[in-house]
Scaffold this motif. Structure first.
Motif, PDB file in Angstrom:
ATOM      1  N   ILE A 298       0.741  -0.951  -0.102  1.00  0.00           N
ATOM      2  CA  ILE A 298      -0.178   0.016  -0.048  1.00  0.00           C
ATOM      3  C   ILE A 298       0.624   1.155  -0.005  1.00  0.00           C
ATOM      4  CG2 ILE A 298      -1.760   1.255   1.480  1.00  0.00           C
ATOM      5  CD1 ILE A 298      -2.818  -1.395   2.140  1.00  0.00           C
ATOM      6  N   GLY A 299       1.925   1.098   0.861  1.00  0.00           N
ATOM      7  CA  GLY A 299       2.892   2.451   0.730  1.00  0.00           C
ATOM      8  C   GLY A 299       3.286   2.773  -0.535  1.00  0.00           C
ATOM      9  N   LYS A 300       3.943   1.443  -1.246  1.00  0.00           N
ATOM     10  CA  LYS A 300       4.481   1.771  -2.382  1.00  0.00           C
ATOM     11  C   LYS A 300       3.448   2.333  -3.665  1.00  0.00           C
ATOM     12  CE  LYS A 300       7.182  -1.015  -5.923  1.00  0.00           C
ATOM     13  NZ  LYS A 300       6.342  -0.923  -7.200  1.00  0.00           N
TER      14      LYS A 300
ATOM     15  N   SER B 265      -2.121  11.313   6.206  1.00  0.00           N
ATOM     16  CA  SER B 265      -1.327  12.034   7.115  1.00  0.00           C
ATOM     17  C   SER B 265      -0.674  11.037   8.060  1.00  0.00           C
ATOM     18  CB  SER B 265      -2.490  12.726   8.045  1.00  0.00           C
ATOM     19  OG  SER B 265      -3.158  11.694   8.889  1.00  0.00           O
ATOM     20  N   ALA B 266       0.289  11.450   8.696  1.00  0.00           N
ATOM     21  CA  ALA B 266       1.417  10.518   9.407  1.00  0.00           C
ATOM     22  C   ALA B 266       0.576   9.893  10.649  1.00  0.00           C
ATOM     23  CB  ALA B 266       2.499  11.342   9.921  1.00  0.00           C
ATOM     24  N   GLU B 267      -0.376  10.900  11.242  1.00  0.00           N
ATOM     25  CA  GLU B 267      -1.066  10.305  12.272  1.00  0.00           C
ATOM     26  C   GLU B 267      -2.119   9.224  11.857  1.00  0.00           C
ATOM     27  OE1 GLU B 267       0.689  14.015  12.862  1.00  0.00           O
ATOM     28  OE2 GLU B 267      -0.801  13.439  11.487  1.00  0.00           O
ATOM     29  N   VAL B 268      -2.848   9.307  10.916  1.00  0.00           N
ATOM     30  CA  VAL B 268      -3.626   8.255  10.387  1.00  0.00           C
ATOM     31  C   VAL B 268      -2.673   6.773  10.101  1.00  0.00           C
ATOM     32  CG1 VAL B 268      -4.891   7.315   8.419  1.00  0.00           C
ATOM     33  CG2 VAL B 268      -5.294   9.270   9.404  1.00  0.00           C
ATOM     34  N   VAL B 269      -1.556   7.302   9.544  1.00  0.00           N
ATOM     35  CA  VAL B 269      -0.550   5.831   9.038  1.00  0.00           C
ATOM     36  C   VAL B 269      -0.150   5.267  10.391  1.00  0.00           C
ATOM     37  CG1 VAL B 269       1.543   5.418   8.441  1.00  0.00           C
ATOM     38  CG2 VAL B 269       0.081   6.640   7.030  1.00  0.00           C
ATOM     39  N   ALA B 270       0.036   6.091  11.476  1.00  0.00           N
ATOM     40  CA  ALA B 270       0.647   5.463  12.833  1.00  0.00           C
ATOM     41  C   ALA B 270      -0.448   4.758  13.407  1.00  0.00           C
ATOM     42  CB  ALA B 270       1.259   6.736  13.631  1.00  0.00           C
ATOM     43  N   ASP B 271      -1.675   4.879  13.305  1.00  0.00           N
ATOM     44  CA  ASP B 271      -2.775   4.425  14.119  1.00  0.00           C
ATOM     45  C   ASP B 271      -2.935   2.724  13.475  1.00  0.00           C
ATOM     46  OD1 ASP B 271      -4.929   3.321  15.420  1.00  0.00           O
ATOM     47  OD2 ASP B 271      -6.365   4.911  14.591  1.00  0.00           O
ATOM     48  N   PRO B 272      -2.524   1.924  14.453  1.00  0.00           N
ATOM     49  CA  PRO B 272      -2.694   0.486  13.823  1.00  0.00           C
ATOM     50  C   PRO B 272      -4.001   0.205  13.257  1.00  0.00           C
ATOM     51  CG  PRO B 272      -2.289   0.454  16.199  1.00  0.00           C
ATOM     52  CD  PRO B 272      -2.042   1.882  15.684  1.00  0.00           C
ATOM     53  N   GLU B 273      -5.098   0.824  13.971  1.00  0.00           N
ATOM     54  CA  GLU B 273      -6.578   0.418  13.832  1.00  0.00           C
ATOM     55  C   GLU B 273      -7.126   1.091  12.614  1.00  0.00           C
ATOM     56  OE1 GLU B 273      -8.072  -1.808  15.723  1.00  0.00           O
ATOM     57  OE2 GLU B 273      -6.358  -1.660  16.800  1.00  0.00           O
ATOM     58  N   SER B 274      -6.152   2.143  11.905  1.00  0.00           N
ATOM     59  CA  SER B 274      -6.724   2.769  10.548  1.00  0.00           C
ATOM     60  C   SER B 274      -6.556   1.843   9.222  1.00  0.00           C
ATOM     61  CB  SER B 274      -5.834   3.919  10.145  1.00  0.00           C
ATOM     62  OG  SER B 274      -4.508   3.441  10.056  1.00  0.00           O
ATOM     63  N   ASP B 275      -7.428   1.822   8.456  1.00  0.00           N
ATOM     64  CA  ASP B 275      -7.693   1.080   7.331  1.00  0.00           C
ATOM     65  C   ASP B 275      -6.840   1.685   6.019  1.00  0.00           C
ATOM     66  OD1 ASP B 275      -8.233  -0.931   5.231  1.00  0.00           O
ATOM     67  OD2 ASP B 275     -10.338  -0.210   5.007  1.00  0.00           O
ATOM     68  N   LEU B 276      -5.384   0.764   6.059  1.00  0.00           N
ATOM     69  CA  LEU B 276      -4.527   1.358   5.105  1.00  0.00           C
ATOM     70  C   LEU B 276      -5.149   1.476   3.775  1.00  0.00           C
ATOM     71  CD1 LEU B 276      -0.974   0.185   6.086  1.00  0.00           C
ATOM     72  CD2 LEU B 276      -2.088   2.483   6.261  1.00  0.00           C
ATOM     73  N   LYS B 277      -5.672   0.198   3.185  1.00  0.00           N
ATOM     74  CA  LYS B 277      -6.057   0.113   1.913  1.00  0.00           C
ATOM     75  C   LYS B 277      -7.054   1.269   1.668  1.00  0.00           C
ATOM     76  CE  LYS B 277      -7.896  -3.253  -1.267  1.00  0.00           C
ATOM     77  NZ  LYS B 277      -8.592  -4.676  -1.332  1.00  0.00           N
ATOM     78  N   ALA B 278      -7.997   1.749   2.588  1.00  0.00           N
ATOM     79  CA  ALA B 278      -8.848   3.088   2.267  1.00  0.00           C
ATOM     80  C   ALA B 278      -8.176   4.045   1.763  1.00  0.00           C
ATOM     81  CB  ALA B 278      -9.629   3.378   3.425  1.00  0.00           C
ATOM     82  N   LEU B 279      -6.813   4.186   2.135  1.00  0.00           N
ATOM     83  CA  LEU B 279      -6.070   5.354   1.873  1.00  0.00           C
ATOM     84  C   LEU B 279      -5.779   5.576   0.441  1.00  0.00           C
ATOM     85  CD1 LEU B 279      -3.180   5.339   4.774  1.00  0.00           C
ATOM     86  CD2 LEU B 279      -5.662   6.713   4.719  1.00  0.00           C
ATOM     87  N   LEU B 280      -5.862   4.358  -0.310  1.00  0.00           N
ATOM     88  CA  LEU B 280      -5.813   4.685  -1.800  1.00  0.00           C
ATOM     89  C   LEU B 280      -6.931   4.949  -2.464  1.00  0.00           C
ATOM     90  CD1 LEU B 280      -4.267   0.997  -2.297  1.00  0.00           C
ATOM     91  CD2 LEU B 280      -3.107   3.050  -2.458  1.00  0.00           C
TER      92      LEU B 280
END
Length: 402
Positions: free
Chosen positions: A373-375, A385-400
């Motif tokens: 996802i980062g790639k 945002s760095a704050e969202v990324v650092a939250d292990p409960e956030s859905d990384l896939k939704a960031l795309l």
């Protein structure tokens, strides 16, 4: 365009000649390599191959017969003695070969410890070629003592393999911390703890004063803190030197390696470069990318541009390292970062590099999802945002989709 010569039979050289044929080039192709074996993978050398988990034939990128079947004149164990750019010739063992296009895929050479401190003693090794690893293998055995000089990824990977073979391992790094040039303190802390947990003694801010030898073989070392210790072997992982001697001979411009434009062409319109030896424009600066993927992608781009594609090579940097049971995957380049967001998912962990609010790179440890996802975010120019990324409960896939 009738004759293309590629010097350097590593990953870049092999990828270039294969792409030339795949793109329909029907002229003469000569691939020249100094090693007496066909092109092979380097990453497994110091890991699976050294551990005896991979046979020699599995290292080869293609069977030797493939080159002849595809009309590629593979010259193994051959050294280019001279390049005459004006005459468009190279000399190989006294034979003059003409070219219309010359590709320098000459790679790099590991820095060796200086001879005046014992670097030429038997038992002192570097990790680069098949011959290097074959020479080292009989010494990487249980109950022997290894000194690793250099705390970059090469040194850390060597330490991991030595420990897996049951060796007593000490790693020294002259800089204040391991991975100082290539990774954030957070990533260094992670790998320091990993290695120390496996029994590696890591000494930071401590260099090598000299190696002690008996009968021309290393038996120990004196460190910069004055301590003297016995060692049975030494592995140096202190960086590389680009192989640019032929480029100098040809008179092309050098700048952090063999300078190329965005197409992979050097200052001589008939000479191109790819792989570890080549520097290219990227983000307003000139960089070299020492990775397998870059060697492949850049060499294939050069092959297409030689044939008239007229396309800029736009690298998508990614790297990896295997240490013990940890797979590190790196996306992007962390140059210029000013903060790091840590996403701690327990067994999976990732470090996200930012310059201001812009995402630059990701180090992912046993976190293939975070890496992928980062790639994709970096390649799309998106910066959550760095704050969202650092939250292990956030859905990384939704960031795309944001």
């Amino acid at each position: 365009m009738d004759k293309i010569i590629v010097v350097g039979a590593g990953q870049a050289g092999a990828s270039c000649v294969a792409k030339l044929r795949a793109e329909g080039f029907e002229g003469a192709i000569t691939l020249i390599g100094e090693e007496p074996v066909p092109p092979y993978q380097r990453p497994p050398l110091s890991k699976a191959y050294l551990l005896g988990e991979m046979e020699l034939e599995r290292l080869f990128l293609r069977p030797e017969a493939w080159y002849g079947e595809n009309g590629i004149d593979l010259r193994m164990g051959a050294k280019v003695d001279a390049v005459d750019a004006a005459a468009k010739t190279v000399s190989v063992g006294g034979e003059m070969l003409e070219y219309d296009a010359l590709v320098l895929a000459t790679g790099s050479t590991p820095r060796r410890l200086p001879a005046n401190i014992g670097g030429d003693l038997a038992g002192v090794h570097v990790v680069r070629t098949l011959a290097d690893v074959d020479a080292m293998a009989p010494e990487v055995t249980a109950d022997r003592r290894a000194l690793i000089v250099g705390g970059g990824y090469i040194g850390l990977e060597a330490a991991a393999v030595a420990r897996k073979r049951g060796m007593d391992v000490t790693l020294i790094e002259a800089a204040p911390r391991i991975l100082g040039r290539v990774a954030a303190p957070e990533t260094a802390d992670y790998f320091r703890a990993l290695h120390e947990g496996h029994g590696v003694k890591i000494l930071e801010g401590i260099g090598l004063t000299c190696l002690n030898g008996v009968d021309n073989r290393v038996v120990g070392a004196i460190l910069s803190n004055g301590e003297e210790h016995p060692y049975d072997m030494v592995i140096a992982g202190i960086g590389i030197l680009t192989n640019d001697a032929l480029a100098k001979m040809a008179g092309v411009t050098l700048d952090n390696g063999i300078a190329t434009d965005a197409h992979g062409r050097t200052s001589d319109p008939s000479i191109w470069a790819a792989g570890d030896c080549a520097s290219l424009p990227f983000g307003g600066v000139r960089i070299r990318l020492e990775s397998v993927q870059n060697a492949i992608d850049q060499a294939e781009a050069v092959a297409k541009n030689i044939l008239g594609a007229d396309q800029d090579y736009l690298p998508k940097p990614w790297f990896w390292s295997d240490q013990y049971d940890v797979k590190l995957q790196i996306a992007g380049l962390n140059m210029g970062y000013d903060r790091v967001a840590v996403r701690d998912g327990g067994a999976a962990r990732s470090h996200w590099y930012y310059e201001g609010d812009r995402l630059l790179a990701v180090d992912a440890m046993n976190d293939p999802r975070g890496y992928m996802i980062g790639k994709r975010l970096i390649e799309a120019g998106k910066s959550p945002s760095a704050e969202v990324v650092a939250d292990p409960e956030s859905d990384l896939k939704a960031l795309l989709k944001a």
